[in-house]
Scaffold this motif. Structure first.
Motif, PDB file in Angstrom:
ATOM      1  N   LYS A 112       0.831  -1.214   0.000  1.00 51.93           N
ATOM      2  CA  LYS A 112       0.000   0.000   0.000  1.00 51.93           C
ATOM      3  C   LYS A 112       0.863   1.261   0.000  1.00 51.93           C
ATOM      4  O   LYS A 112       1.936   1.286   0.593  1.00 51.93           O
ATOM      5  N   GLY A 182      -9.151   0.217  -4.118  1.00 52.96           N
ATOM      6  CA  GLY A 182     -10.248   0.228  -3.162  1.00 52.96           C
ATOM      7  C   GLY A 182     -11.411   1.061  -3.673  1.00 52.96           C
ATOM      8  O   GLY A 182     -11.342   2.287  -3.651  1.00 52.96           O
ATOM      9  N   GLU A 216     -12.398  -0.473   1.388  1.00 52.46           N
ATOM     10  CA  GLU A 216     -11.792  -1.795   1.580  1.00 52.46           C
ATOM     11  C   GLU A 216     -12.907  -2.827   1.501  1.00 52.46           C
ATOM     12  O   GLU A 216     -14.067  -2.496   1.756  1.00 52.46           O
ATOM     13  N   PRO A 217     -12.641  -4.073   1.152  1.00 53.31           N
ATOM     14  CA  PRO A 217     -11.333  -4.635   0.816  1.00 53.31           C
ATOM     15  C   PRO A 217     -10.880  -4.237  -0.578  1.00 53.31           C
ATOM     16  O   PRO A 217     -11.682  -3.836  -1.417  1.00 53.31           O
ATOM     17  N   TYR A 218      -9.567  -4.354  -0.829  1.00 56.92           N
ATOM     18  CA  TYR A 218      -9.019  -4.058  -2.149  1.00 56.92           C
ATOM     19  C   TYR A 218      -9.367  -5.187  -3.108  1.00 56.92           C
ATOM     20  O   TYR A 218      -9.311  -6.360  -2.738  1.00 56.92           O
ATOM     21  N   VAL A 219      -9.713  -4.808  -4.322  1.00 59.62           N
ATOM     22  CA  VAL A 219     -10.115  -5.793  -5.339  1.00 59.62           C
ATOM     23  C   VAL A 219      -9.613  -5.334  -6.708  1.00 59.62           C
ATOM     24  O   VAL A 219      -9.179  -4.196  -6.870  1.00 59.62           O
ATOM     25  N   CYS A 263      -3.762   0.790  -4.285  1.00 56.77           N
ATOM     26  CA  CYS A 263      -4.045   0.536  -2.873  1.00 56.77           C
ATOM     27  C   CYS A 263      -3.363   1.594  -1.995  1.00 56.77           C
ATOM     28  O   CYS A 263      -2.140   1.672  -1.949  1.00 56.77           O
ATOM     29  N   ASP A 279     -16.963   1.428   3.216  1.00 55.85           N
ATOM     30  CA  ASP A 279     -17.458   0.054   3.069  1.00 55.85           C
ATOM     31  C   ASP A 279     -18.198  -0.042   1.737  1.00 55.85           C
ATOM     32  O   ASP A 279     -19.397   0.200   1.655  1.00 55.85           O
ATOM     33  N   LYS A 281     -18.954  -2.548  -0.133  1.00 54.47           N
ATOM     34  CA  LYS A 281     -19.949  -3.625  -0.239  1.00 54.47           C
ATOM     35  C   LYS A 281     -21.292  -3.173   0.335  1.00 54.47           C
ATOM     36  O   LYS A 281     -22.357  -3.462  -0.223  1.00 54.47           O
TER      37      LYS A 281
END
Length: 292
Positions: A112, A182, A216-219, A263, A279, A281
């Motif tokens: 990161k 992220g 996050e999470p990193y994808v 990241c 967040d 998601k």
């Protein structure tokens, strides 16, 4: 009640800032039609007349590929505009909060990126955003630079909306799998900036400088697309998800070079301000709003 001047009010973050602040503080939310930030005298007059406690600069030339040819426009908005706002803020004793980007780094390192890591932008967008950070810091010691990445929200154009639109007409989509970052909800960026601004307004001792804030999470973009489609199908926004084919950056050439690694290290903003990562998601749970 404090006074906020918000630039870029019709952008993704500017829209959220306006929405979140309008019932709490006195705001002057302007987009390019109301205030051309590249016009120094217009900026000075607006700030002198309104006398904000905080200016949040959410205006930018963010068309990464077009910036490669629109160099003068990128410099005018991302550098000069940022400088004029920071100078005008200083003249009235206001703090300046400035949004920047992961593109200030070369995107090639492992792990990161910290706020203290060496910058090395690879294109016009990144170079002008870095110069804008520097101009802001030089013009006003009461500055916060918030670097973020992969922004999405219900308002404006972004990756989530593009994926949902394409999914309606295509059975298969090729999405880049070798760029990692992220995803960051615009509403969370706005909330983070407001939390910092309110500490400044309250007279608390604030550690000015540069901060990183993303989701996050990193994808990868590919995994992000799959998560978008999974959520859309679960909420009946899509009947079925298209097949997502993982491709490389080389398979999808663009005028501007994209960072392979976006990241950002989020430790500092958590330790100093107690602000947790976005967040993404959770933000996708409101998938209906992105499909409208």
């Amino acid at each position: 009640m404090a006074k906020f001047l918000i630039t870029g009010a019709n952008g993704q973050v500017g829209y959220c800032l306006t929405k979140q602040l309008q019932d709490k503080h006195e705001i002057l939310a302007v987009d390019r039609d109301e205030l051309d930030i590249t016009d120094q005298s217009a900026v000075q007059n607006t700030v002198e007349n309104f006398r904000p406690d905080v200016i949040i600069n959410a205006a930018a030339h963010t068309a990464v590929d077009r910036a490669e040819t629109e160099i003068e426009l990128s410099e005018a908005i991302n550098v000069k505009g940022s400088q004029y706002l920071a100078e005008a803020a200083k003249n009235v004793g206001a703090a300046i909060l400035h949004i920047s980007t992961d593109y200030v780094f070369d995107g090639q390192r492992k792990g990161k990126y910290k706020e203290t890591d060496a910058t090395d932008p690879q294109g016009v967008y990144g170079k002008t955003k870095l110069a804008g950070e520097q101009a802001t810091a030089k013009a006003n010691e009461k500055f916060i630079v918030l670097r973020t990445a992969w922004v999405f929200g219900e308002h404006g154009n972004n990756f989530v909306k593009t994926m949902l639109r394409l999914a309606k007409t295509r059975d298969t989509l090729g999405v880049v799998a070798d760029q990692i970052g992220g995803p960051t909800y615009a509403g969370d960026i706005a909330a983070a900036l407001i939390q910092i601004a309110e500490k400044i307004i309250a007279g608390e001792e604030v550690q000015y400088g540069i901060y990183h804030f993303t989701g996050e999470p990193y994808v990868s973009w590919c995994d992000f697309a799959k998560a978008i489609f999974d959520e859309a199908v679960s909420q009946n926004v899509l009947e079925k998800a298209p097949f997502v084919n993982a491709i490389t950056t080389a398979d999808y050439p663009t005028p501007a070079k994209r960072p392979a690694n976006s990241c950002l290290d989020l430790t500092k903003i958590q330790q100093v301000f107690g602000i947790q990562p976005s967040d993404w998601k959770k933000a996708l749970k409101n998938i209906q709003a992105y499909a409208e």
